[in-house]
Design an enzyme around this catalytic site. Structure first.
Site, PDB file in Angstrom:
ATOM      1  NE  ARG A 133      -1.702  -1.405   3.891  1.00  0.00           N
ATOM      2  CZ  ARG A 133      -0.957  -2.288   4.573  1.00  0.00           C
ATOM      3  NH1 ARG A 133       0.219  -1.925   5.052  1.00  0.00           N
ATOM      4  NH2 ARG A 133      -1.364  -3.520   4.750  1.00  0.00           N
ATOM      5  CB  THR A 158      16.656   5.860  13.831  1.00  0.00           C
ATOM      6  OG1 THR A 158      15.727   4.755  13.896  1.00  0.00           O
ATOM      7  CG2 THR A 158      16.303   6.896  14.872  1.00  0.00           C
ATOM      8  CD  GLU A 185       4.805  -7.184  10.894  1.00  0.00           C
ATOM      9  OE1 GLU A 185       4.996  -7.752   9.811  1.00  0.00           O
ATOM     10  OE2 GLU A 185       3.687  -6.708  11.224  1.00  0.00           O
ATOM     11  CD  GLU A 186       0.373  -5.527  11.568  1.00  0.00           C
ATOM     12  OE1 GLU A 186       0.594  -5.078  10.429  1.00  0.00           O
ATOM     13  OE2 GLU A 186      -0.134  -6.641  11.759  1.00  0.00           O
ATOM     14  N   GLY A 219       2.910 -20.401   6.924  1.00  0.00           N
ATOM     15  CA  GLY A 219       1.615 -20.308   7.571  1.00  0.00           C
ATOM     16  C   GLY A 219       0.517 -20.640   6.577  1.00  0.00           C
ATOM     17  CB  SER A 260      29.154 -15.846 -20.600  1.00  0.00           C
ATOM     18  OG  SER A 260      30.072 -14.853 -20.981  1.00  0.00           O
ATOM     19  CG  HIS A 301      20.642 -11.254   0.212  1.00  0.00           C
ATOM     20  ND1 HIS A 301      20.844 -11.899  -0.993  1.00  0.00           N
ATOM     21  CD2 HIS A 301      20.715 -12.223   1.164  1.00  0.00           C
ATOM     22  CE1 HIS A 301      21.015 -13.191  -0.771  1.00  0.00           C
ATOM     23  NE2 HIS A 301      20.942 -13.411   0.527  1.00  0.00           N
ATOM     24  CE1 TYR A 308       3.934  -6.331   3.055  1.00  0.00           C
ATOM     25  CE2 TYR A 308       1.922  -6.583   1.783  1.00  0.00           C
ATOM     26  CZ  TYR A 308       2.574  -6.139   2.920  1.00  0.00           C
ATOM     27  OH  TYR A 308       1.863  -5.522   3.912  1.00  0.00           O
TER      28      TYR A 308
END
Length: 845
Positions: free
Chosen positions: A271, A335, A462-463, A587, A672, A793, A804
């Site tokens: 969102r 931060t 977390e939210e 989950g 390559s 990463h 997400y």
């Protein structure tokens, strides 16, 4: 007397009575008798010494990780019985998670709202802490809560001492992010005279059918976390899902977004990225609504009754949620890259919107859409979103089960905060984690100790943007780098019928193998893994082809094992994307044929969960067993269950995708050299597989020999003990050690330093484990990904415009798909090649 005195005449000899000769046994003192027994005893003792003789290695007065593993592997039976480890520990653990217990726990956590930073949130933190203390048998005699302010000496020591603890410990860390909360909000359609002709009812409407939703209906207003406060007025434009391609199509069609209010629907991307693209195009504000067409076949159109009287969407339901620009960086926006202490320096972070937004219901969106039926600009709309923004405390709860190898830590975590009561998100995950803790508690009571240390975490915030986990991850970067070997995440355990497994390719085999060992929650003849194909039972004639295609595409992201890569959206992000710690997340999710899951709404309630989400709570229990089993393997296997060969093969499949993108776009980029490095990595990984097998077999062979040797020694010592007791009685010492005391002495004897053969075998195992741990970490680039350097990463990252979903080989992919730049793609391929070549040097034995 002389000889003559004994002379007997021959003639009379036959008549003489012979003198009897008596051969009496020599009279020997008791001391000589027991002296012989003592000699025999000494012979036995010499034999025992010979059989148990070991060469004592030198270790300069300290125990390194060699000795942690040695203590575990040479540890013999505790007083209660045989040592609890391996399959026995797993079987006992799997017998513990229980549906009745899960339902009871869920009713406690989901009874009232507990948004991050609220009083209800702090109550859940204290409840979780008490649960840890009870199950891990932590001293609770003090009435003081172990509550530590982040950055304080106590907080620092709590985490930094994890790798030296001998007993379980639990505490709460307080971080201080900037959060906001809603004040006054409104949405109106204005007439030509500027006066309102329609005002939206922004709050959700519940009745007593769902008592949880009814009592919480006005507790947390409908608004966006981290949203910009303010007022906006402008013409209404509809931008479909608000994806980048939706906006681009409108721009190409000549639509001018300057000063407009953009209406988009939930789905397709995160969102916050809908707001980001709108503000980049000059929009004044954004409205985001929940569309029943996204609910698949479970709609009023197909004859299903709206919740709470049926399984279809309640038309007043609203999806709250954060609108932080998650694909730039997670955590406290003020931060970036460093932790939120109470006195931290704050900045105006770039991950916050600069225009206001509001989430709205389908009931309100339907009114607005009717004014857009001709496809052009709609009416003038006025939006108000005033918020209170301030530094707000949040509470991470931490618990530790010390292992033998203290330098290696496995972390399992779930977030606890919700937007309202959150029976599915996040309480189903917290409930499953609570059942895991109960299982570990039973194991501890039976004498179990994991090989590696286990850290249990209940994240907060977390939210709002993965804040609790991110701030802790930024706070203890060096400690995580040196100690954390894997992270197992739990978020929503149960919101539908389909099991989904996501994780690093390094852990794909572990995810599948453990899921195949867990029974299907509702079908006895199948396994949990088989539930990946489940799709609900509520069907209908009317469905949306675009929605069906979107759901199908999500399923196609799984690898050859059946595991999907991780992007972002939950607390594994800081571990995988920032530190290179292999992670998993799994989950049950909702499908197009399940009762509608009212995400981030008051209707994500305990009533809905027990009626529709997971009746009987069998899915909660299955996820608890699955995640617990993962942690038992990660913390208990001699060789870490990491599959580097599968990972290296998956990397080439990622490269195949970008090669296809380059070909489709006619980009002249030579990939390559990167492919050659990947082929070399695959060969080196196969050699590492062989080394893994040999190292473990060698160690197990030595352990088997030692076990046999120990059994012989134990038998002889028992005989010596009995003989010693008899000897003590002869010398007047009538007391002998009790059986328990003798067994304690036996255990002490079994802890004597091991042979050099065993030490070398363990060092060989640890050398392999170090290489396995280094594999995922080797994809971390200090410079990070272009334009969003927090994400480091180079193998996988959240999609820049999806938030997400995962984008594999993100540097190369985005150089081709977004920058349209072959030179940039070649540069990114070179950066990745350097990391892979460095990894080759590490994993080669």
């Amino acid at each position: 007397m002389d000889e003559k005195s004994f002379h007997v005449d021959d003639t009379s000899a036959q008549w003489a009575i012979p003198v009897p000769v008596t051969h009496r046994p020599a009279v020997t003192s008791p001391y000589k008798k027991w002296g012989r027994r003592l000699a025999l005893l000494l012979t036995f003792m010499f034999t025992v010494h010979f059989l148990s003789d070991v060469k004592r290695p030198r270790h300069h007065g300290h125990e390194g990780q060699d000795y942690g593993m040695l203590n575990a592997l040479m540890r013999h039976a505790p007083k209660k019985g045989s040592a609890l480890r391996g399959k026995k520990a797993e079987q006992l653990f799997l017998s513990v998670p229980d549906a009745d217990s899960a339902i009871t726990t869920s009713r406690v956590y989901a009874d009232k709202p507990h948004m991050a930073g609220s009083e209800g949130d702090f109550d859940t933190a204290k409840y979780f802490l008490a649960h840890l203390q009870e199950e891990l048998q932590i001293d609770r005699s003090s009435s003081d809560i172990p509550l530590y302010s982040a950055g304080s000496r106590e907080s620092r020591e709590a985490t930094l001492s994890i790798s030296s603890l001998d007993e379980p410990k639990a505490w709460v860390d307080i971080y201080y992010p900037i959060l906001n909360s809603p004040l006054d909000r409104s949405l109106e359609i204005l007439g030509d005279d500027g006066n309102p002709v329609w005002s939206a009812q922004l709050e959700e409407v519940a009745d007593e059918t769902d008592p949880y939703a009814f009592k919480s209906a006005n507790a947390v207003p409908t608004w966006h976390g981290i949203s910009r406060g303010g007022q906006a007025e402008g013409k209404l434009i509809h931008a479909h899902y608000g994806r980048q391609r939706d906006f681009d199509a409108l721009v190409e069609a000549g639509v001018d977004f300057s000063g407009k209010i953009v209406l988009t629907r939930y789905g397709g991307n995160f969102r916050g990225l809908k707001i980001k693209r709108a503000q980049e195009l000059g929009a004044a504000a954004v409205l985001v609504y929940s569309d029943p067409h996204d609910d698949g076949t479970v709609t009023v159109e197909n004859g299903y009754v709206p919740y709470p009287h049926g399984p279809a969407r309640n038309p007043t339901s609203v999806q709250r949620g954060s609108v932080q620009f998650l694909s730039l960086y997670p955590g406290d926006p003020s931060t970036p890259g460093y932790p939120s202490y109470e006195n931290s320096t704050r900045v105006e972070g770039g991950s916050k919107p600069t225009i206001p937004s509001l989430p709205i219901s389908w009931a309100n969106a339907e009114v607005l859409l009717k004014h857009l039926e001709d496809g052009h600009e709609g009416p003038t709309v006025r939006l108000v979103n005033n918020v209170d923004e301030k530094v707000t405390p949040i509470w991470n709860v931490m618990g530790v089960i010390p292992g033998h190898v203290k330098s290696e830590v496995v972390v399992i975590g779930a977030h606890r905060d919700s937007w309202v009561t959150g029976a599915s998100d996040p309480i189903s995950g917290t409930v499953s984690l609570s059942e895991v803790i109960r299982g570990f508690g039973v194991l501890l009571k039976e004498g179990w100790k994991p090989l590696r240390t286990i850290l249990i975490t209940s994240w907060d915030g977390e939210e709002f943007g993965l804040i609790g986990s991110t701030e802790w991850g930024e706070d203890f970067s060096e400690w995580i780098k040196n100690h954390v070997v894997a992270y197992v995440n739990m978020d929503t355990s149960a919101s539908g019928s389909r099991f989904k497994a996501s994780g690093s390719p390094l852990l794909a085999h572990l995810l599948r193998e453990t899921a195949e060992q867990i029974p299907h929650p509702t079908s006895e003849e199948r396994s949990l893994w088989d539930a990946r194909g489940d799709s609900g039972t509520l069907f209908g004639q009317h469905t949306n082809a675009e929605i069906a295609a979107m759901h199908q595409n999500k399923r196609l992201t799984a690898d050859s094992i059946g595991v999907s890569p991780l992007g972002s959206g939950s607390d594994y992000t800081v571990f995988l994307q920032y530190h290179g710690v292999p992670s998993t997340d799994n989950g049950f999710t909702s499908t197009l044929h399940d009762p509608v899951y009212h995400y981030h709404s008051i209707f994500d309630s305990q009533y809905w969960q027990e009626l529709y989400g997971d009746p009987g709570f069998s899915r909660h229990v299955a996820i608890a067993k699955h995640t617990g089993l993962q942690v038992l393997r990660l913390s208990g296997d001699i060789i870490l269950p990491f599959n580097t060969t599968h990972y290296s093969i998956e990397l080439e499949s990622y490269l195949d995708k970008v090669t296809s993108i380059a070909a489709d776009g006619s980009y002249d980029v030579d990939l390559s050299p990167l492919r050659d490095s990947l082929h070399t990595l695959q060969g080196a990984s196969l050699e590492l597989d062989s080394a893994k097998t040999k190292a473990e077999l060698k160690l197990r062979k030595i352990l088997k020999q030692l076990k046999k040797k120990h059994a012989i020694c134990h038998k002889i010592r028992r005989k010596i003990h009995k003989a010693s007791c008899k000897l003590k009685k002869v010398f007047g010492k009538h007391q002998c050690e009790s059986k328990d005391k003798h067994e304690d002495m036996e255990r002490e004897h079994s802890y004597r330093p091991p042979s050099q053969h065993l030490v070398k075998a363990i060092q060989r195992v640890q050398a392999v484990n170090k290489r396995l741990i280094a594999f995922e970490r080797s994809f971390i680039s200090k410079d990070g990904i272009k334009d969003r350097e927090w994400y480091k990463h180079l193998g996988v990252a959240p999609g820049k415009w999806s938030g997400y979903g995962a984008t594999t080989l993100p540097g190369i992919t985005e150089a081709l798909t977004m920058d349209k730049n072959a030179t940039a793609a070649a540069y990114e391929a070179g950066r990745l090649k350097v990391l892979i070549d460095d990894l080759l040097e590490i994993i080669r034995l």
